[in-house]
Design an enzyme around this catalytic site. Structure first.
Site, mmCIF file in Angstrom:
data_model
loop_
_atom_site.group_PDB
_atom_site.id
_atom_site.type_symbol
_atom_site.label_atom_id
_atom_site.label_comp_id
_atom_site.label_asym_id
_atom_site.label_seq_id
_atom_site.Cartn_x
_atom_site.Cartn_y
_atom_site.Cartn_z
ATOM 1 N N CYS A 35 0.806 -1.231 0.000
ATOM 2 C CA CYS A 35 0.000 0.000 0.000
ATOM 3 C C CYS A 35 0.836 1.277 0.000
ATOM 4 C CB CYS A 35 -0.947 0.006 1.187
ATOM 5 S SG CYS A 35 -0.121 0.214 2.781
ATOM 6 N N CYS A 46 12.042 -7.584 12.936
ATOM 7 C CA CYS A 46 12.683 -8.462 11.959
ATOM 8 C C CYS A 46 11.730 -8.558 10.766
ATOM 9 C CB CYS A 46 12.938 -9.816 12.609
ATOM 10 S SG CYS A 46 13.865 -10.953 11.579
ATOM 11 N N CYS A 98 -2.823 -1.737 5.694
ATOM 12 C CA CYS A 98 -3.406 -2.761 4.806
ATOM 13 C C CYS A 98 -3.359 -4.176 5.385
ATOM 14 C CB CYS A 98 -2.739 -2.736 3.438
ATOM 15 S SG CYS A 98 -1.049 -3.372 3.439
#
Length: 129
Positions: free
Chosen positions: A49, A117, A97
């Site tokens: 997005c 991570c 999103c």
């Protein structure tokens, strides 16, 4: 406004690997992503997005083979308890999103003690001068 798309729309927008990781909660192999060793100055955005997620100033070498950050941009990510694969972890998603980005661990030597991570395939890098 939260970005929502159908599975078919995500498949059309993303590469097969990005779809697998971002929409099906997969993981890329360590040391295989294009950003784990990136040292350029800029912003890491969501590949799904384009929302800004991490600043390069918070990136550090964790030695894990995935891009690691000690802090996300404020309100950019959502953390969710993940009990898959026989482990208890914290999943990191894009707040805009719901893309799966990676996991959060409390083992960073950096200022926050946190290590985001993150899979490279979930990111686009916007270089700044």
């Amino acid at each position: 406004m939260k970005v929502t798309k159908s599975e078919a729309e995500w498949k059309e927008k993303l590469t097969p690997e990005a779809f697998y990781v971002c929409r099906q909660h997969g993981t890329e192999a360590p040391f295989s992503g294009k950003y784990y060793d990136n040292k350029e100055y800029g912003t890491y955005n969501c590949v799904c997005c384009d929302a800004a997620l991490f600043e390069s100033s918070t990136k550090f070498d964790s030695g894990t083979g995935w891009p690691s950050y000690y802090e996300a941009i404020e309100n950019a990510t959502t953390e969710i308890k993940d009990i898959s694969h026989g482990m208890i972890r914290t999943e990191v998603r894009c707040s805009n999103c719901d893309a799966h980005l990676g996991h959060l661990f409390p083992d960073s030597p950096e200022p926050t003690g946190l290590r985001y991570c993150i899979n490279s395939v979930c990111l686009d890098f916007e270089e700044k001068e």
